[in-house]
Design an enzyme around this catalytic site. Structure first.
Site, PDB file in Angstrom:
ATOM      1  N   ASP A  18       0.875  -1.191   0.000  1.00 25.94           N
ATOM      2  CA  ASP A  18       0.000   0.000   0.000  1.00 25.94           C
ATOM      3  C   ASP A  18       0.907   1.235   0.000  1.00 25.94           C
ATOM      4  O   ASP A  18       0.893   2.054   0.907  1.00 25.94           O
ATOM      5  CB  ASP A  18      -0.958  -0.010   1.210  1.00 25.94           C
ATOM      6  N   ASP A  23       6.798   1.430   2.502  1.00 26.57           N
ATOM      7  CA  ASP A  23       6.642   0.492   1.377  1.00 26.57           C
ATOM      8  C   ASP A  23       7.606   0.884   0.259  1.00 26.57           C
ATOM      9  O   ASP A  23       8.238   0.045  -0.378  1.00 26.57           O
ATOM     10  CB  ASP A  23       5.222   0.527   0.807  1.00 26.57           C
ATOM     11  N   ASN A  47      -2.376   3.009   3.189  1.00 27.95           N
ATOM     12  CA  ASN A  47      -1.818   4.283   3.683  1.00 27.95           C
ATOM     13  C   ASN A  47      -2.538   5.479   3.058  1.00 27.95           C
ATOM     14  O   ASN A  47      -2.801   6.476   3.721  1.00 27.95           O
ATOM     15  CB  ASN A  47      -0.330   4.359   3.341  1.00 27.95           C
ATOM     16  N   THR A 133       3.092  -5.996   2.509  1.00 28.01           N
ATOM     17  CA  THR A 133       3.472  -4.858   3.366  1.00 28.01           C
ATOM     18  C   THR A 133       2.324  -3.880   3.562  1.00 28.01           C
ATOM     19  O   THR A 133       2.546  -2.725   3.947  1.00 28.01           O
ATOM     20  CB  THR A 133       4.669  -4.106   2.771  1.00 28.01           C
ATOM     21  N   PHE A 175      -1.557  -0.886  12.017  1.00 28.51           N
ATOM     22  CA  PHE A 175      -2.333  -0.359  10.899  1.00 28.51           C
ATOM     23  C   PHE A 175      -2.745  -1.416   9.868  1.00 28.51           C
ATOM     24  O   PHE A 175      -3.904  -1.469   9.452  1.00 28.51           O
ATOM     25  CB  PHE A 175      -1.577   0.763  10.182  1.00 28.51           C
ATOM     26  N   ASN A 176      -1.826  -2.236   9.366  1.00 27.12           N
ATOM     27  CA  ASN A 176      -2.158  -3.151   8.269  1.00 27.12           C
ATOM     28  C   ASN A 176      -3.293  -4.111   8.641  1.00 27.12           C
ATOM     29  O   ASN A 176      -4.150  -4.426   7.815  1.00 27.12           O
ATOM     30  CB  ASN A 176      -0.925  -3.956   7.835  1.00 27.12           C
ATOM     31  N   HIS A 249       9.431  -0.304   9.058  1.00 26.91           N
ATOM     32  CA  HIS A 249       8.530  -1.463   9.037  1.00 26.91           C
ATOM     33  C   HIS A 249       8.722  -2.338   7.779  1.00 26.91           C
ATOM     34  O   HIS A 249       9.261  -3.430   7.848  1.00 26.91           O
ATOM     35  CB  HIS A 249       7.074  -0.993   9.067  1.00 26.91           C
ATOM     36  N   ASP A 250       8.268  -1.861   6.639  1.00 27.45           N
ATOM     37  CA  ASP A 250       8.140  -2.716   5.454  1.00 27.45           C
ATOM     38  C   ASP A 250       9.457  -3.237   4.878  1.00 27.45           C
ATOM     39  O   ASP A 250       9.514  -4.394   4.430  1.00 27.45           O
ATOM     40  CB  ASP A 250       7.336  -1.986   4.368  1.00 27.45           C
TER      41      ASP A 250
HETATM   42  O1  RIB Z   1       1.994  -0.414  10.829  1.00 22.29           O
HETATM   43  C1  RIB Z   1       2.939  -0.193   9.822  1.00 22.29           C
HETATM   44  C2  RIB Z   1       2.395  -0.593   8.486  1.00 22.29           C
HETATM   45  O2  RIB Z   1       1.249   0.188   8.169  1.00 22.29           O
HETATM   46  C3  RIB Z   1       3.387  -0.336   7.339  1.00 22.29           C
HETATM   47  O3  RIB Z   1       3.188  -1.287   6.341  1.00 22.29           O
HETATM   48  C4  RIB Z   1       3.004   1.024   6.851  1.00 22.29           C
HETATM   49  O4  RIB Z   1       3.333   1.219   5.470  1.00 22.29           O
HETATM   50  C5  RIB Z   1       1.514   0.974   7.007  1.00 22.29           C
HETATM   51  O5  RIB Z   1       0.986   0.324   5.862  1.00 22.29           O
HETATM   52 CA    CA Z   2       2.758  -0.558   4.094  1.00 27.38          CA
END
Ligand code: RIB
Ligand code: CA
Length: 317
Positions: A18, A23, A47, A133, A175-176, A249-250
């Protein structure tokens, strides 16, 4: 260091994302790693809107000089809940303060869910690796449409969820998973062998000022872009994360595929809250499982220096 001139047994990889700031850095790392035969980059909403994610993905592909890789647009919204976005973390465009332009190469025809199914079903069993991701909508729908892919998929690495780190979009959810909890529930209970990088792992990998300066100093287009994105994330973190350095993160999903020895995992089961308005998207990560039969492995420790050494090595290419 592998040269892209050397014929290697390249890992067939699909990335489902996303495309927001992190990402984009993950995509740059993957695009610069000759170990991968990137079959395609699939997109969904997350996102930012699905349209922006698809455009952002094409922008990063062009910057990396990888228009040989198809961008395949997927589900435009979560399975059940209304779309949620994270523009406050990624900027209005989703790419921080990068210059936004209309990329030369279009997205591929067809839908990402069909693409995932076709690639997995037409290639040898367990030969297609999948890195997710963003929200798991495309993968969940593909599993429902064609359950055979569950056993046929190769390594699956997902950034999502949280155990000891609570949450980042609400107090109790990452979030994801929060963005499409029903999709996450389908994926995590499918029996598909998955390695999960939750916040417990990615919060160990911080883009400190020193590391960001090292990225910028490389001077390549990919490094300049990654450095700009990480600096934007640092500005957001300073404002919204109590002055912490931004977690990476990603890119950890791609680093795991390239250097699994940098990561420690533990067998588990993962269940997702889908009903409670207070805790929707919460991941219950249960370690009391039989390691011989558990299909999910939760990343518990990360060698952050090793991840950044790898990122610097590849962005320099
Ligand atoms: O929580 C972090 C994730 O949520 C990452 O993948 C960031 O890009 C968002 O998508
Ligand atoms: Ca992401």
């Amino acid at each position: 260091m592998l040269s892209d001139k050397v014929q290697v047994n390249r890992q067939a990889l699909i990335i489902d994302c996303d495309t927001g700031v992190d990402d984009a850095v993950a995509l740059l790392l993957a695009f610069k790693s000759p170990e991968f035969d990137i079959l395609g980059v699939c997109t969904t909403d997350g996102n930012v809107s699905a349209e922006q994610v698809a455009r952002n993905t094409r922008i990063i592909r062009e910057i990396a000089g990888r228009e040989d890789v198809p961008v395949v647009i997927g589900c435009p919204r979560p399975i059940v809940r209304d779309p949620v976005e994270a523009g406050h973390f990624h900027g209005e465009s989703g790419l921080g303060d990068l210059e936004i332009f209309e990329p030369r190469a279009p997205a591929a025809l067809g839908h990402a869910v069909n693409f995932i199914i076709e690639q997995v079903m037409s290639r040898p069993p367990e030969s297609v690796t999948l890195a997710v991701t963003g929200p798991m909508t495309n993968l969940a729908v593909a599993m429902v449409m064609q359950p055979e892919i569950i056993e046929r998929l190769g390594p699956v690495i997902i950034m999502g969820g949280a155990r000891s780190e609570g949450g980042n979009i609400i107090a109790s959810a990452e979030f994801n998973v929060f963005a499409d909890p029903h999709a996450a529930q389908v994926v995590f209970t499918s029996g598909c062998p998955i390695t999960v990088l939750g916040l417990d792992a990615t919060h160990q990998v911080r883009a400190t000022a020193e590391r960001r300066a090292a990225v910028r100093s490389l001077g390549t287009p990919a490094a300049r872009t990654a450095g700009r994105l990480l600096d934007f994330a640092a500005g957001v973190a300073a404002e919204l994360m109590d002055g912490e350095d931004p977690p990476l993160h990603d890119p950890c999903t791609i680093a795991f595929l390239l250097r699994p020895e940098l990561f420690a995992t533990r067998a588990c089961a993962v269940l997702v809250e889908t009903g409670s308005p207070l805790t929707i998207g919460h991941t219950a990560v249960e370690f009391r499982v039989d390691p011989k039969t558990a299909s999910i492995h939760w990343v518990t420790r990360v060698d952050a220096d090793g991840v950044f050494d790898l990122l610097l090595e590849r962005l320099a290419l």
